[in-house]
Design an enzyme around this catalytic site. Sequence first.
Site, PDB file in Angstrom:
ATOM      1  N   GLN A  63     -33.771 -45.675   6.883  1.00 38.80           N
ATOM      2  CA  GLN A  63     -32.401 -45.265   6.600  1.00 38.80           C
ATOM      3  C   GLN A  63     -31.672 -46.236   5.690  1.00 38.80           C
ATOM      4  OE1 GLN A  63     -31.411 -45.785  10.957  1.00 38.80           O
ATOM      5  NE2 GLN A  63     -29.442 -46.427  10.114  1.00 38.80           N
ATOM      6  N   HIS A 363     -27.357 -46.492  18.414  1.00 40.41           N
ATOM      7  CA  HIS A 363     -28.484 -46.162  17.548  1.00 40.41           C
ATOM      8  C   HIS A 363     -29.291 -45.031  18.161  1.00 40.41           C
ATOM      9  CE1 HIS A 363     -31.192 -46.970  14.275  1.00 40.41           C
ATOM     10  NE2 HIS A 363     -32.197 -47.313  15.051  1.00 40.41           N
ATOM     11  N   ASN A 384     -38.655 -45.897  15.080  1.00 35.79           N
ATOM     12  CA  ASN A 384     -37.369 -46.295  14.531  1.00 35.79           C
ATOM     13  C   ASN A 384     -37.232 -45.754  13.110  1.00 35.79           C
ATOM     14  OD1 ASN A 384     -34.880 -47.587  14.256  1.00 35.79           O
ATOM     15  ND2 ASN A 384     -35.586 -49.480  15.173  1.00 35.79           N
TER      16      ASN A 384
END
Length: 443
Positions: A63, A363, A384
């Site tokens: 990201q 998160h 992740n």
Amino acid sequence: MSTISNEQTQAYRAAFLQDPIHQANQRSVWKNGIQNSAQNQETFVTNTPQFSIDLNTGKVANQKQSGRCWMFAALNTMRHKMSSDLNLANFELSQNYTFFWDKYEKANYFYENILATAQQERTSREVSFLLQTPQQDGGQWDMIVSIFQKYGVVPKAAMPETASSENSTELNVYLNKLLRKHAIILRQLVAENASDETIKSKRTELLQEVYDLLATALGLPPETFNFEYRDEENNFIQELDLTPHTFYDKYIGIDLDNYVSVINAPTDDKPFMHSYTVDMLGNVAGGKQVKYLNLDIADLKELALKQLQSGESVWFGSDVGQSSLRDKGIMATDALAVDDLFGVDFNMTKGERLDYGESLMTHAMVLTGVDLINDVPTKWKVENSWGEKVGTDGFFVMSDAWMDEYTYQVVVRKDLLSAEQQAAFDEEPTVLAPWDPMGALAN
């Protein structure tokens, strides 16, 4: 008023200097910093990246410098299915495409809230909350569902990343500056008793400015595109003139209404086996309501395990910064012995951390595996969205104890819930305040 005397401070200084453990720890922290000095080496032994259930999900995404974790996690669960169905490697869906539409819709949602609170004083808590951050990168599962259902999805090649999607700081600065200016205009119209038609016309004009800003920074979302790829057996496949919706229907086809958010918030204001929503939390006006079912952590984990056992990954939200070693990719309650380092007790219950602002959802990631010993989870595999240079090729290990303390939400198929749980989810939700910690991932 209780003031601090010089004698009291001198006594503290003398006590510190007389303790050799404080002196040793001070030297370590000076040299290495707090977390490096507090690392517990035993956690590397107990949290190895080996799992009895381990879904094949391909490489992790990145990201970059943006707050799109919730979006990446949702798209990752979909690309897992596509990669498996089409025998693809290293395939990604466009995060920039959903980013554009999310920010576009959040601007309009901001207008809705500004107008709904226009009779309140500008200094009221609700209006101050809205103006503090008119929009941001974060979001919730139901919010990304609203985007998928309204706008579909596209492959990353159809709308690739830009400088502003990979690092969204500048975009957020200027978009929020624009929205605050729009708030002034809309509140003034209400104060002047402008007609609904006049306000609607002005909103349309203001939203054009938002669209232009987003198109300049992120590019124009494609209306049609070609889907071309080679699978792992080197077969070339080409399909022309797809739309974002036809692409979703053909290549993903997940019924998003069959997924529900389950949370674990053990606080007095949120009894278990009841549903909740958060006031003023959303993106698409008229879209899917953000809704949670609050369950005991054992029930939450049981549902996540069932979904993994069925071969499907699990979107989840947690407080990733707590007792976490980013470079090693380990999230474990014993990863850092900070209590021993400072000689103080930092311990709080999960409910106390939520109530006193010590913890909240920060998160979203994806559960892609779990290690079972005698059918009991001991650690979980986490995909992740921080690239491959952290953890084990971007994957993290989460101890089961860490999940108990710092995981707050999972998204699972509704058919996995018991009849009683389904009935509790379907009830009219209790409305939480806009600043409730259960809305933190989007705020």
